[in-house]
Design an enzyme around this catalytic site. Structure first.
Site, PDB file in Angstrom:
ATOM      1  N   LYS A   9     -36.333  15.751  52.003  1.00  0.00           N
ATOM      2  CA  LYS A   9     -37.467  16.229  50.818  1.00  0.00           C
ATOM      3  C   LYS A   9     -38.689  16.708  51.550  1.00  0.00           C
ATOM      4  O   LYS A   9     -38.862  16.219  52.853  1.00  0.00           O
ATOM      5  CB  LYS A   9     -37.473  15.320  49.750  1.00  0.00           C
ATOM      6  CG  LYS A   9     -36.182  15.269  48.825  1.00  0.00           C
ATOM      7  CD  LYS A   9     -36.171  14.305  47.746  1.00  0.00           C
ATOM      8  CE  LYS A   9     -34.948  14.106  46.832  1.00  0.00           C
ATOM      9  NZ  LYS A   9     -34.936  13.341  45.564  1.00  0.00           N
ATOM     10  N   TYR A  49     -30.980  21.361  40.346  1.00  0.00           N
ATOM     11  CA  TYR A  49     -31.034  19.950  39.309  1.00  0.00           C
ATOM     12  C   TYR A  49     -30.749  20.535  37.846  1.00  0.00           C
ATOM     13  O   TYR A  49     -31.319  19.782  37.218  1.00  0.00           O
ATOM     14  CB  TYR A  49     -32.268  19.647  39.635  1.00  0.00           C
ATOM     15  CG  TYR A  49     -32.757  18.930  40.988  1.00  0.00           C
ATOM     16  CD1 TYR A  49     -31.805  17.434  41.224  1.00  0.00           C
ATOM     17  CD2 TYR A  49     -33.583  19.248  41.998  1.00  0.00           C
ATOM     18  CE1 TYR A  49     -32.196  16.841  42.492  1.00  0.00           C
ATOM     19  CE2 TYR A  49     -33.910  18.455  43.114  1.00  0.00           C
ATOM     20  CZ  TYR A  49     -33.202  17.205  43.559  1.00  0.00           C
ATOM     21  OH  TYR A  49     -33.098  16.672  44.575  1.00  0.00           O
ATOM     22  N   PHE A  57     -38.717  13.542  34.311  1.00  0.00           N
ATOM     23  CA  PHE A  57     -39.239  13.749  35.285  1.00  0.00           C
ATOM     24  C   PHE A  57     -38.870  15.245  35.836  1.00  0.00           C
ATOM     25  O   PHE A  57     -39.270  15.396  37.226  1.00  0.00           O
ATOM     26  CB  PHE A  57     -38.756  12.711  36.158  1.00  0.00           C
ATOM     27  CG  PHE A  57     -36.960  12.679  36.206  1.00  0.00           C
ATOM     28  CD1 PHE A  57     -36.364  13.503  37.201  1.00  0.00           C
ATOM     29  CD2 PHE A  57     -36.418  11.915  35.438  1.00  0.00           C
ATOM     30  CE1 PHE A  57     -34.944  13.512  37.127  1.00  0.00           C
ATOM     31  CE2 PHE A  57     -34.771  11.905  35.507  1.00  0.00           C
ATOM     32  CZ  PHE A  57     -34.239  12.718  36.317  1.00  0.00           C
ATOM     33  N   ARG A  85     -24.179   8.576  50.568  1.00  0.00           N
ATOM     34  CA  ARG A  85     -25.040   8.080  49.340  1.00  0.00           C
ATOM     35  C   ARG A  85     -25.405   6.410  49.683  1.00  0.00           C
ATOM     36  O   ARG A  85     -26.477   5.945  49.451  1.00  0.00           O
ATOM     37  CB  ARG A  85     -23.992   7.715  47.945  1.00  0.00           C
ATOM     38  CG  ARG A  85     -23.620   8.960  47.382  1.00  0.00           C
ATOM     39  CD  ARG A  85     -24.928   9.812  46.606  1.00  0.00           C
ATOM     40  NE  ARG A  85     -25.220   9.199  45.380  1.00  0.00           N
ATOM     41  CZ  ARG A  85     -25.928   9.451  44.610  1.00  0.00           C
ATOM     42  NH1 ARG A  85     -26.812  10.461  44.658  1.00  0.00           N
ATOM     43  NH2 ARG A  85     -26.515   8.799  43.530  1.00  0.00           N
ATOM     44  N   THR A  91     -31.432   5.245  43.948  1.00  0.00           N
ATOM     45  CA  THR A  91     -32.618   6.386  43.842  1.00  0.00           C
ATOM     46  C   THR A  91     -33.763   5.673  43.756  1.00  0.00           C
ATOM     47  O   THR A  91     -34.817   6.273  43.967  1.00  0.00           O
ATOM     48  CB  THR A  91     -32.034   6.822  42.440  1.00  0.00           C
ATOM     49  OG1 THR A  91     -30.783   7.112  42.248  1.00  0.00           O
ATOM     50  CG2 THR A  91     -33.043   7.968  42.074  1.00  0.00           C
ATOM     51  N   ARG A 102     -34.034   5.296  51.985  1.00  0.00           N
ATOM     52  CA  ARG A 102     -34.712   4.997  51.205  1.00  0.00           C
ATOM     53  C   ARG A 102     -35.611   3.803  51.189  1.00  0.00           C
ATOM     54  O   ARG A 102     -36.647   3.661  51.256  1.00  0.00           O
ATOM     55  CB  ARG A 102     -34.081   5.046  49.769  1.00  0.00           C
ATOM     56  CG  ARG A 102     -33.924   6.615  49.354  1.00  0.00           C
ATOM     57  CD  ARG A 102     -32.983   7.004  48.334  1.00  0.00           C
ATOM     58  NE  ARG A 102     -32.905   8.165  47.630  1.00  0.00           N
ATOM     59  CZ  ARG A 102     -32.073   8.668  46.876  1.00  0.00           C
ATOM     60  NH1 ARG A 102     -31.211   8.001  46.217  1.00  0.00           N
ATOM     61  NH2 ARG A 102     -32.179   9.962  46.527  1.00  0.00           N
ATOM     62  N   ASN A 112     -38.438  10.243  46.905  1.00  0.00           N
ATOM     63  CA  ASN A 112     -37.493   9.090  47.659  1.00  0.00           C
ATOM     64  C   ASN A 112     -36.647   9.778  48.966  1.00  0.00           C
ATOM     65  O   ASN A 112     -35.584   9.422  49.417  1.00  0.00           O
ATOM     66  CB  ASN A 112     -36.280   8.609  46.731  1.00  0.00           C
ATOM     67  CG  ASN A 112     -35.748   9.716  45.993  1.00  0.00           C
ATOM     68  OD1 ASN A 112     -35.621  11.141  46.431  1.00  0.00           O
ATOM     69  ND2 ASN A 112     -34.877   9.368  45.037  1.00  0.00           N
ATOM     70  N   HIS A 115     -31.786  13.701  49.135  1.00  0.00           N
ATOM     71  CA  HIS A 115     -31.045  13.867  48.339  1.00  0.00           C
ATOM     72  C   HIS A 115     -29.574  13.815  48.755  1.00  0.00           C
ATOM     73  O   HIS A 115     -29.213  14.211  49.985  1.00  0.00           O
ATOM     74  CB  HIS A 115     -31.214  15.452  47.608  1.00  0.00           C
ATOM     75  CG  HIS A 115     -29.929  15.738  46.766  1.00  0.00           C
ATOM     76  ND1 HIS A 115     -29.739  15.352  45.518  1.00  0.00           N
ATOM     77  CD2 HIS A 115     -28.851  16.197  47.366  1.00  0.00           C
ATOM     78  CE1 HIS A 115     -28.446  15.726  45.127  1.00  0.00           C
ATOM     79  NE2 HIS A 115     -28.021  16.284  45.965  1.00  0.00           N
ATOM     80  N   GLU A 126     -22.657  21.601  45.258  1.00  0.00           N
ATOM     81  CA  GLU A 126     -24.034  21.541  46.067  1.00  0.00           C
ATOM     82  C   GLU A 126     -24.045  22.329  47.400  1.00  0.00           C
ATOM     83  O   GLU A 126     -24.879  22.931  48.068  1.00  0.00           O
ATOM     84  CB  GLU A 126     -24.535  20.340  45.935  1.00  0.00           C
ATOM     85  CG  GLU A 126     -24.755  19.801  44.873  1.00  0.00           C
ATOM     86  CD  GLU A 126     -25.383  18.250  44.706  1.00  0.00           C
ATOM     87  OE1 GLU A 126     -25.324  17.835  45.853  1.00  0.00           O
ATOM     88  OE2 GLU A 126     -25.798  17.821  43.722  1.00  0.00           O
TER      89      GLU A 126
END
Ligand code: UDP
Ligand code: MG
Length: 146
Positions: A9, A49, A57, A85, A91, A102, A112, A115, A126
């Site tokens: 991000k 998304y 959010f 993950r 998250t 994270r 965070n 993704h 994706e």
């Protein structure tokens, strides 16, 4: 073998930790099937998304994801979806395990840092959302160098 989608991000890019994050995935014996840095549009973020449209959010999420360049990354390896993950962590970074990306870098749930796809089905969608099949490469992940 699975291929999963990661996004570093905007705060990961601007924080100068692209290399550190990618190094973690390489050390986990994942190979890089595709890699690109660019700005994404609001339309692209909205479509990506889509499952979160209408949530409180959502606008903030789209604002953040379009606030600067992101790194789009397709990673390949055994059980890559679950492995990434785990490496990324919860998250909400307050709930993330020590040693996860994270936990180490994320200042808040909204920012965070990374993704990653949450299931093999999401991963297929994706990866295809950002990359053409012809852009994906294959090579054996590192084993002897590290
Ligand atoms: N998010 C947020 N507030 C929430 C839930 C999610 O800001 O209450 C953001 C957060 O940046 C998260 C993204 O929306 O990474 C997508 O949410 P998801 O539940 O899919 O989390 P992830 O799969 O990224 O862990
Ligand atoms: Mg998600």
């Amino acid at each position: 073998m699975q291929t999963t989608l990661v996004i570093i991000k905007p705060n990961g890019v601007q924080g100068g930790i692209i290399g550190e994050i990618i190094a973690r995935y390489e050390k986990a014996r994942l190979s890089i099937a595709a890699l690109r840095i660019r700005n994404i549009t609001r339309e692209e973020a909205d479509g990506f998304y889509a499952e979160h449209r209408g949530k409180g959010f959502f606008t903030e999420l789209v604002d953040f994801m379009t606030s600067g360049p992101v790194v789009l990354l397709a990673l390949r390896g055994e059980k890559a979806v679950e492995a990434v993950r785990q490496m990324n962590g919860a998250t909400n970074p307050k709930n993330a395990q020590p040693g996860t990306i994270r936990f180490d870098f994320a200042p808040s749930m909204g920012e965070n840092v990374v993704h990653s796809s949450d299931s093999p089905e999401s991963a297929a969608r994706e990866v295809a959302y950002w990359f053409k099949d012809s852009e994906l490469v294959n090579y054996p992940a590192a084993s002897h160098l590290l």
